[in-house]
Motif scaffolding. Sequence first.
Motif, PDB file in Angstrom:
ATOM      1  N   LEU A   1     -37.489  65.648-149.034  1.00  0.00           N
ATOM      2  CA  LEU A   1     -37.668  64.973-148.050  1.00  0.00           C
ATOM      3  C   LEU A   1     -36.588  65.053-146.992  1.00  0.00           C
ATOM      4  O   LEU A   1     -36.784  64.309-146.016  1.00  0.00           O
ATOM      5  CB  LEU A   1     -38.072  63.473-148.488  1.00  0.00           C
ATOM      6  N   MET A   2     -35.856  65.771-147.036  1.00  0.00           N
ATOM      7  CA  MET A   2     -34.579  65.948-146.179  1.00  0.00           C
ATOM      8  C   MET A   2     -35.229  66.449-144.725  1.00  0.00           C
ATOM      9  O   MET A   2     -36.329  67.056-144.597  1.00  0.00           O
ATOM     10  CB  MET A   2     -33.496  66.812-146.582  1.00  0.00           C
ATOM     11  N   LEU A   3     -34.622  66.114-143.676  1.00  0.00           N
ATOM     12  CA  LEU A   3     -34.942  66.596-142.402  1.00  0.00           C
ATOM     13  C   LEU A   3     -33.951  67.447-141.800  1.00  0.00           C
ATOM     14  O   LEU A   3     -32.876  67.485-142.386  1.00  0.00           O
ATOM     15  CB  LEU A   3     -34.818  65.356-141.184  1.00  0.00           C
TER      16      LEU A   3
ATOM     17  N   ASP B   1     -36.713  71.199-137.657  1.00  0.00           N
ATOM     18  CA  ASP B   1     -37.799  70.505-137.703  1.00  0.00           C
ATOM     19  C   ASP B   1     -38.093  69.966-136.200  1.00  0.00           C
ATOM     20  O   ASP B   1     -39.190  69.511-136.011  1.00  0.00           O
ATOM     21  CB  ASP B   1     -37.785  69.421-138.486  1.00  0.00           C
ATOM     22  N   PHE B   2     -36.881  70.075-135.273  1.00  0.00           N
ATOM     23  CA  PHE B   2     -37.169  69.460-134.048  1.00  0.00           C
ATOM     24  C   PHE B   2     -36.889  70.271-132.815  1.00  0.00           C
ATOM     25  O   PHE B   2     -35.657  71.105-132.724  1.00  0.00           O
ATOM     26  CB  PHE B   2     -36.087  68.258-133.995  1.00  0.00           C
TER      27      PHE B   2
ATOM     28  N   ASP C   1     -43.610  54.948-137.375  1.00  0.00           N
ATOM     29  CA  ASP C   1     -44.996  54.592-137.484  1.00  0.00           C
ATOM     30  C   ASP C   1     -45.589  54.834-139.188  1.00  0.00           C
ATOM     31  O   ASP C   1     -45.535  55.958-139.362  1.00  0.00           O
ATOM     32  CB  ASP C   1     -45.858  55.463-136.524  1.00  0.00           C
ATOM     33  N   ASP C   2     -46.069  54.020-139.804  1.00  0.00           N
ATOM     34  CA  ASP C   2     -46.457  54.213-141.156  1.00  0.00           C
ATOM     35  C   ASP C   2     -47.766  54.882-141.483  1.00  0.00           C
ATOM     36  O   ASP C   2     -48.054  55.111-142.604  1.00  0.00           O
ATOM     37  CB  ASP C   2     -46.284  52.776-141.847  1.00  0.00           C
ATOM     38  N   VAL C   3     -48.266  55.208-140.520  1.00  0.00           N
ATOM     39  CA  VAL C   3     -49.678  56.009-140.677  1.00  0.00           C
ATOM     40  C   VAL C   3     -49.486  57.025-141.883  1.00  0.00           C
ATOM     41  O   VAL C   3     -50.347  57.102-142.624  1.00  0.00           O
ATOM     42  CB  VAL C   3     -50.451  56.214-139.559  1.00  0.00           C
ATOM     43  N   TYR C   4     -48.849  58.304-141.156  1.00  0.00           N
ATOM     44  CA  TYR C   4     -49.013  59.198-142.311  1.00  0.00           C
ATOM     45  C   TYR C   4     -48.130  58.874-143.489  1.00  0.00           C
ATOM     46  O   TYR C   4     -48.592  59.484-144.488  1.00  0.00           O
ATOM     47  CB  TYR C   4     -48.062  60.335-141.436  1.00  0.00           C
ATOM     48  N   ARG C   5     -47.079  58.143-143.325  1.00  0.00           N
ATOM     49  CA  ARG C   5     -46.325  57.898-144.355  1.00  0.00           C
ATOM     50  C   ARG C   5     -47.073  57.103-145.508  1.00  0.00           C
ATOM     51  O   ARG C   5     -46.869  57.044-146.789  1.00  0.00           O
ATOM     52  CB  ARG C   5     -45.028  57.082-144.338  1.00  0.00           C
ATOM     53  N   ASN C   6     -47.780  56.287-145.114  1.00  0.00           N
ATOM     54  CA  ASN C   6     -49.059  55.526-145.953  1.00  0.00           C
ATOM     55  C   ASN C   6     -49.805  56.500-146.616  1.00  0.00           C
ATOM     56  O   ASN C   6     -50.263  56.299-147.938  1.00  0.00           O
ATOM     57  CB  ASN C   6     -49.548  54.328-145.429  1.00  0.00           C
TER      58      ASN C   6
ATOM     59  N   LYS D   1     -45.876  65.747-139.317  1.00  0.00           N
ATOM     60  CA  LYS D   1     -46.107  64.362-139.419  1.00  0.00           C
ATOM     61  C   LYS D   1     -44.896  63.598-139.747  1.00  0.00           C
ATOM     62  O   LYS D   1     -44.506  62.636-139.362  1.00  0.00           O
ATOM     63  CB  LYS D   1     -47.345  64.132-139.968  1.00  0.00           C
ATOM     64  N   TRP D   2     -44.263  64.327-140.826  1.00  0.00           N
ATOM     65  CA  TRP D   2     -43.345  63.397-141.512  1.00  0.00           C
ATOM     66  C   TRP D   2     -41.933  63.085-140.521  1.00  0.00           C
ATOM     67  O   TRP D   2     -41.340  62.436-140.666  1.00  0.00           O
ATOM     68  CB  TRP D   2     -42.638  64.186-142.712  1.00  0.00           C
ATOM     69  N   CYS D   3     -41.707  64.317-139.934  1.00  0.00           N
ATOM     70  CA  CYS D   3     -40.483  64.394-139.059  1.00  0.00           C
ATOM     71  C   CYS D   3     -40.862  63.792-137.639  1.00  0.00           C
ATOM     72  O   CYS D   3     -39.740  63.710-136.893  1.00  0.00           O
ATOM     73  CB  CYS D   3     -39.995  65.960-138.911  1.00  0.00           C
ATOM     74  N   ASN D   4     -41.923  63.684-137.229  1.00  0.00           N
ATOM     75  CA  ASN D   4     -42.320  63.067-135.848  1.00  0.00           C
ATOM     76  C   ASN D   4     -43.102  61.866-136.061  1.00  0.00           C
ATOM     77  O   ASN D   4     -44.330  61.804-135.347  1.00  0.00           O
ATOM     78  CB  ASN D   4     -42.829  64.102-135.240  1.00  0.00           C
TER      79      ASN D   4
END
Length: 357
Positions: free
Chosen positions: A47-49, A53-54, A288-293, A335-338
Motif C-alpha cells: 500500500l506504499m505510495l 504515482d503523482f 475521501d473514503d469512497v474508494y477506500r470503503n 484512486k488510492w493515491c488521489n
Amino acid sequence: MQIKSKRKILFIVLAIVTVLILVGDWALSVMIYNENFNRRFESYEPLMLYVDDFDGLQRTKYEFTSNKGQKLVGYMYDSGENQHGIIVMAHGFGGGGHNSYMDCVNYFAHHGYYVFSYDATGNDESEGEGVGGVPQGVIDLDYAITFVEESENFPNLPIALFGHSWGGYSVCSVLTYHPEVKAVIACSGFNSSSNLFESEGKKQIGDGIYLMLPFVKLHESIKYGGYASNTAMDGFSKSDASVMIVHSFDDKVVPAEYGYDIYYEKYKDDSRFSFIPLEKEGHNYFNDDVYRNEFNAEFDKWIKTIDYDYNAPENLEQFSEDKAEYINKILDREKWCNSLDLELFEDFIGFYDENIR
C-alpha cells in the motif's frame, strides 16, 4: 524498649516493601511504555505510495543527523511551480515514516510550496532500532528544521509546519525551539508527550493507567530532558506563529480532550488561532473514503474465502504472502493515491497563503 524496637523494625520493613512496590511499578511502566513506543515501524509495501504515482512531483534525497548521531532520511519535494515557502512535515506514529502522507505532500507541492518530509527515528529509511519514545518526534523535527534552515541546498524562504497525530503534537511543541516558524497546521494532535500513553492505556486498564503515569513521565524526563516536559501549549506561548488546529470529536486514538479542547479554551478568541472542528471523521480524515470503503469491502469478502486459519502462527507467513498478492492484484493505484479531501486541503492552502506571503 522492646516495643520501640519492634516498631522500628516494622517501619523499616514497610519502607522496604514500599520501595520495592514503587520500583516494581516503575519497571512495569517502563516496560509497557517501551513495548508500545520503543519499536521500529515500516510502511506496508503493498500500500506504499511512490513519487511516480503523482504527475509532476519531484524530490531530492537528503540525510541529516538527530540527537544521538542517528541518520535520518528526508526528501525535499517540489513541482517547479513558483514556490513561496517551505513546509516541513512531521508524520504520525505506528505506520512507518512519511510515505503514507505523500498525497498530502503532492498537494502542497502543486500549490506553491516546497515540502521537506522525513522519516523519524526508527521509521522506514531512517536509522534507529526503535522510536524510543514520544518526545523523539519533537527532537527529530527540531533537527529537521535546523537542517533545512542551515543547509545551503534550500532557498531562504519562510518555514511552515504540518503534522498529524504524533506529528500534530510535534509541530506545536517544537515552536519552543523554533519561534521563527510562520505558520502551523496540527491535525489530531495532543498537548503533552504522556497523553498518547494515557489515551491508549485508559482503553486497556481504565483508571489504573494513572498509577503508571508518574513513572512514565519520570522515564521520559530522564531520557529526554526538557523535550519531555515541553508541551504544545508551551510552544504556543513562545511563538507568534499562526496556528490551525483540526480535530474530529469522535477521534478514539487521540480524544479532543487531550489537545483541541485545551487549545480552544485558551485561544478561542486569539486571532492567530484557527479551529476546524470535525464531527464524524475519526483520527484520519485526509482522504475521501469512497474508494477506500470499496477496497475494504472487497478485502473483507476476499478474506472470507481463505480456506485456512490465517490467525494461526504457522500460517502467518502464507497469509502475509497471499494478502500482498491480492492487494497488488486488485488495488487501483490511481484512486488510492488521489483521494484527498480537496475541500479540507483548500482550507489548508488558504491558511498558509494568508500567513506566509
